[in-house]
Each structure stands twice: as structure tokens, then as C-alpha cells.
Design a protein around this motif. Structure first.
Motif, PDB file in Angstrom:
ATOM      1  N   UNK A  37       0.693  -1.215  -0.064  1.00  0.00           N
ATOM      2  CA  UNK A  37      -0.037  -0.072   0.126  1.00  0.00           C
ATOM      3  C   UNK A  37       0.941   1.081  -0.109  1.00  0.00           C
ATOM      4  N   UNK A  38       2.038   1.184   0.966  1.00  0.00           N
ATOM      5  CA  UNK A  38       2.776   2.159   0.713  1.00  0.00           C
ATOM      6  C   UNK A  38       3.534   2.471  -0.375  1.00  0.00           C
TER       7      UNK A  38
ATOM      8  N   UNK B 157     -10.524   3.959  -1.511  1.00  0.00           N
ATOM      9  CA  UNK B 157     -11.120   4.147  -0.095  1.00  0.00           C
ATOM     10  C   UNK B 157      -9.951   5.084   0.593  1.00  0.00           C
ATOM     11  N   UNK B 158      -8.851   4.948   0.419  1.00  0.00           N
ATOM     12  CA  UNK B 158      -7.962   5.750   1.353  1.00  0.00           C
ATOM     13  C   UNK B 158      -7.945   7.419   1.204  1.00  0.00           C
ATOM     14  N   UNK B 159      -8.123   7.828   2.020  1.00  0.00           N
ATOM     15  CA  UNK B 159      -7.921   9.204   2.339  1.00  0.00           C
ATOM     16  C   UNK B 159      -6.625  10.028   2.043  1.00  0.00           C
TER      17      UNK B 159
ATOM     18  N   UNK C 115     -15.334  10.974  -2.346  1.00  0.00           N
ATOM     19  CA  UNK C 115     -15.796  11.240  -0.776  1.00  0.00           C
ATOM     20  C   UNK C 115     -14.847  12.589  -0.341  1.00  0.00           C
TER      21      UNK C 115
ATOM     22  N   UNK D 261     -13.923  16.045   5.502  1.00  0.00           N
ATOM     23  CA  UNK D 261     -13.556  17.314   6.028  1.00  0.00           C
ATOM     24  C   UNK D 261     -12.290  17.462   6.737  1.00  0.00           C
ATOM     25  N   UNK D 262     -11.483  18.555   6.691  1.00  0.00           N
ATOM     26  CA  UNK D 262     -10.401  18.659   7.198  1.00  0.00           C
ATOM     27  C   UNK D 262      -9.167  17.576   7.074  1.00  0.00           C
ATOM     28  N   UNK D 263      -9.518  16.854   6.075  1.00  0.00           N
ATOM     29  CA  UNK D 263      -8.439  15.603   5.937  1.00  0.00           C
ATOM     30  C   UNK D 263      -8.287  15.450   4.593  1.00  0.00           C
TER      31      UNK D 263
ATOM     32  N   UNK E 243     -11.782   7.988  -3.030  1.00  0.00           N
ATOM     33  CA  UNK E 243     -12.637   7.273  -3.547  1.00  0.00           C
ATOM     34  C   UNK E 243     -13.627   6.729  -2.645  1.00  0.00           C
ATOM     35  N   UNK E 244     -15.027   6.794  -2.848  1.00  0.00           N
ATOM     36  CA  UNK E 244     -15.980   6.320  -2.054  1.00  0.00           C
ATOM     37  C   UNK E 244     -16.401   4.680  -1.932  1.00  0.00           C
ATOM     38  N   UNK E 245     -15.713   4.208  -1.007  1.00  0.00           N
ATOM     39  CA  UNK E 245     -15.968   2.572  -1.196  1.00  0.00           C
ATOM     40  C   UNK E 245     -17.330   2.264  -0.650  1.00  0.00           C
ATOM     41  N   UNK E 246     -18.172   3.166  -0.446  1.00  0.00           N
ATOM     42  CA  UNK E 246     -19.628   2.755  -0.175  1.00  0.00           C
ATOM     43  C   UNK E 246     -20.171   2.795  -1.649  1.00  0.00           C
TER      44      UNK E 246
END
Lengths: 236, 236
Positions: free
Chosen positions: B123-124, B173-175, B218, B221-223, B227-230
DNA sequence: CGCCTTTGTTACGATGATGTGACAGTTTTA
DNA sequence: TAAAACTGTCACATCATCGTAACAAAGGCG
């Protein structure tokens, strides 16, 4: 922002500090600094960092002495320490790591290597920090996607409530005073009323028990708040 | 999902190889093997694996030497390497990180831990190695023809929006913070305002939801953005 | 039971973060 | 070379979140 691990950099060479700060922050750490041994001890007490990078050669107090004193204090007894030594200073004591440091790095070092060491040490000694997923009873917080769920229900939290929960969940059952929470969640440099913590605890509770579930947060009168370990067993 | 990531296991102990192969394949990886250092270098060149598990103690060429040589070759310079070391070789672990390994695991290890490490490292570090085709829900991006489609409709994206989507889709999904996106999409050397990311996210959104579809991005806020996994499950 | 301390909760103005259209400068395309 | 596409930045509207005060409720103690 996410609840970043705090790294205390104890180093008197300004350019190196700048370089470390830049790379550490880019890798998702919060950085606090100290220029000499005395300052290191003070900052370590105030910030309770998750990891300490400690230069061996320091003005005032030597790195080894700082290391020794940190190890004597309750709040930093288990804090991982990585020593920075210059080539040629590698005495056997450092090689054996019997000064109480958990690892050491020889200057000059590559930043890639340094970051790898930090990740390795944190993972070994602070598993909770490097985990992407933290769980407490039926509450789960995914630090990668930054989502919180309680038993299959997605819970929406504001940034502050998120950091608050993240911090509490890293030390399940431990009671934090309002001041400690302000330091850890808000940052030690901001000034807000201690009572503000109450309000955010309230908001966090409201979000977590929206479906009539049990309150996972325990109020300890005249002491602070903690996650209620009872919940784990009693939960239903 | 994409093509399976290939893992090269360099290990001379046959039973351990079998165990690793079994678990890795169960976790969705393709596994190739090498018994010793020489073979490792050959296979690494042929297969260009996405990750290398490298035993430190090997016949023929030591793990460290293999690691060093891999790092000198263009095609494996950026391939993540996880070192396997036996308990008691702790000091070598340090040399291992010096040499360019990205992580290390001490034998004996639990398979759960090993798989977690592998996921973490990939992932990294993996964004460099990309498949030709990436999909997320009903969005598909073809890196060869550089085309993006959403459920049979061709979506036209500008270069920046394309790279932005490409990066996001590599870690569903990762922010990502605005700064991380600037680093990854614009490059770490250019200076642009963080808010510029917002504008391009807006443009990307506009292109992706032109037909009234659900917004796949997605805002946290403040982050940052993710992508929205939902969407994957809710999509229709 | 009264008194005091501590905590829970709400309302609200202030602050901050985000979405978006416009625009000028630049690069690419036709 | 002119048109089109693209880029980065700003300004402004909008909305979420924040911190605080105020008051209610609960706990502790004689």
C-alpha cells in the motif's frame, strides 16, 4: 486531520532538524523539537511523544544521559528511542543498545532508511499506532479510509470527535484528564477551555449511541474520561 | 479487482516456502520462488515481481548481497523488499535496512502478521507499479489507451484530472490530504496552492457525474479526498 | 435534606473548510 | 497562426464545525 503519532526530535543542528521535520511530516507524523538535553526532558514530559529521535552529542546533557533519565520516568519509560550518532562515535554501549535506546542510526543516514527504522520501531513497540484498524468492542475505526462504524452502522464524526475517539481507543480503559486530552487531541499549543472537552465528549457520545446502544465512554468524576472496558464484555 | 500482484519468495527451506505459497495465494497473490541468491536475481529480472520476500541467510549469495544488487538494477530499484531474519540476527536487521530493504520480519513469524506487513508495504510503495486496467465500481481506466469510461460512456478528462483519478483508484477508499495529492499527482517539486486540488477534484467530479450518476469521490472534511468505497456496494 | 462541585446539554455567534464560477495566462491542437 | 483546451488562482456563497456561555442535572458531603 488524523491523530498523528508525535515524534520528538532532539538535535542541535538546525538544518538537520528542518530536513527531518519536512520528511517526517510528509510521512504523517507530528514533529516537536528540542535543541538540547534539558529542553528534551521538558518537552518529553509535556508532549508525551510516541517516539524520540535523540542525538548522541548534545549541548548541556549528553544523549545517553537524557536517555537514562527518560527511562526513569513513568510516562516515558516505554517510549521508543532512536539514537543518532556520528560515524566513529559507535561505542560498544551503543552497539549493544544497552543505553536503553531501541535502535540507533549512524549519521549521515538516508532519509528512506530513517523512515523505515521509525516505522519498524513503532510497529514493534507501539502496535496500536501503526495499525490501520482499531477496534473497541463493537466500535471500529479505520484510519486509512477514515471511517468509524459501530456494529455495521456507519458513524459520522467531525474532525475533533474523530481524533478524540482515536486517541481514547489507543489506550483502552485509561483515564485521561481534560488537560491531557487537550494536549493530545487539540495540540499543546492551542488555548481552549477545559470544559470544551466535555462538549466534544458529549457530541462523540451522541454520535456513538444514536441507535440506543450502550455508552462506551466512562466519566470519572473529578478525573476525566476513558473508554469503558466493561463495554467489551457487557456489550450486546 | 486488478491483476494479481506477484510476490517473489526467496527462501531455501522448502516447508516454509510451501506455507508461504499457500497463504499468499489464498490472499490473492501470485507466487514465484527462488531457492538461492543467484536464482533470485534471475527470477526477479524475468518476473518483475511487485514484492520480494527475501531470506537473509541463503546459500550462494547472502540476502544482503541480493538486496544490494537488486537495488542497483533499474527494473527492481523500486520493488519493495521484506527481509526475513532469524531471531538473534537482530543486528543484521539494521544492516538490512541500510541495504535498502523496506521492512523486515523476524522468524518465526505469524502468518497473519506477515500478510499484514505485505499489505502495508504494498500500500505504501506500490503506486509506481500499475496495471494496464484499473476499475472501481462502474468506473474503468485504461492506462494503455489512456481512456476512462463510466458504465459504457466514455469520459473525457484533462491530463491532471486523469492522473488524479489514476492515483485515487490505486488506493480505493484511502483518504489523501491535499498535500499528498500534490506530491503524487503534480510532483513533489512544483509549488501550487493546496486549494488547486479542490478545483481539480471539482472538475473530475463534474466529468464523472455528467449523466447524473452518483459522486464517487468522498470529501473528508479537514482531511482530504478519497474514492468512496460505499459506492461499490450502493451503485446501481 | 440543603449546599457546593462537577458534569451534561443546548443554543449561538464565530470560524474555518469546501464547492464553484470566472478569469487570465499558457499550452496544445487543428 | 488562430482556436480550443487546459491550468492555477481568486472571490464569493454555503455549509460544517468550533468554542463558549448559560443553565439543568447529578453527585458528594455534612
Amino acid at each position: 486531520m488524523q491523530n498523528k503519532p508525535t515524534v520528538l526530535v532532539v538535535e542541535d543542528e538546525a538544518s538537520l532538524v528542518t530536513l527531518l521535520r519536512y520528511n517526517l511530516e510528509r510521512d504523517g507524523y507530528r514533529v516537536v523539537e528540542a535543541r538540547d538535553g534539558e529542553e528534551a526532558l521538558i518537552v518529553a514530559a509535556e508532549e508525551t511523544p510516541d517516539l524520540i529521535l535523540l542525538d548522541w552529542a548534545l549541548p548541556n546533557l549528553s544523549g545517553i544521559e537524557v536517555c537514562r533519565r527518560l527511562r526513569m520516568r513513568a510516562e516515558s519509560r516505554n517510549t521508543p528511542i532512536i539514537m543518532l550518532t556520528a560515524r566513529g562515535e559507535e561505542s560498544d554501549r551503543i552497539r549493544g543498545l544497552d543505553t536503553g535506546a531501541d535502535d540507533y542510526v549512524v549519521k549521515p543516514f538516508s532519509m528512506t532508511e530513517m523512515l523505515a527504522r521509525i516505522r519498524a520501531v513503532l510497529r514493534r513497540l507501539r502496535p496500536a499506532l501503526s495499525e490501520d484498524l482499531a477496534e473497541f468492542g463493537d466500535i471500529a475505526i479505520d484510519r486509512v479510509s477514515r471511517r468509524v462504524r459501530r456494529s455495521d452502522r456507519e458513524v459520522h464524526l467531525g474532525p475533533t470527535e474523530y481524533r478524540l475517539l482515536d486517541h481514547l481507543i489507543q489506550h483502552p480503559g485509561r483515564v485521561f484528564s481534560r488537560e491531557q486530552l487537550l494536549d493530545a487531541v487539540w495540540g499543546s499549543d492551542v488555548y481552549v477551555e477545559a470544559r470544551t472537552v466535555d462538549v466534544h465528549i458529549g457530541r462523540l457520545r451522541k454520535a456513538l449511541i444514536a441507535n440506543g446502544e450502550r455508552d462506551p465512554i466512562r466519566t470519572v468524576r473529578s478525573a476525566g474520561y476513558s473508554l469503558d472496558e466493561q463495554m467489551k464484555v457487557t456489550a450486546g
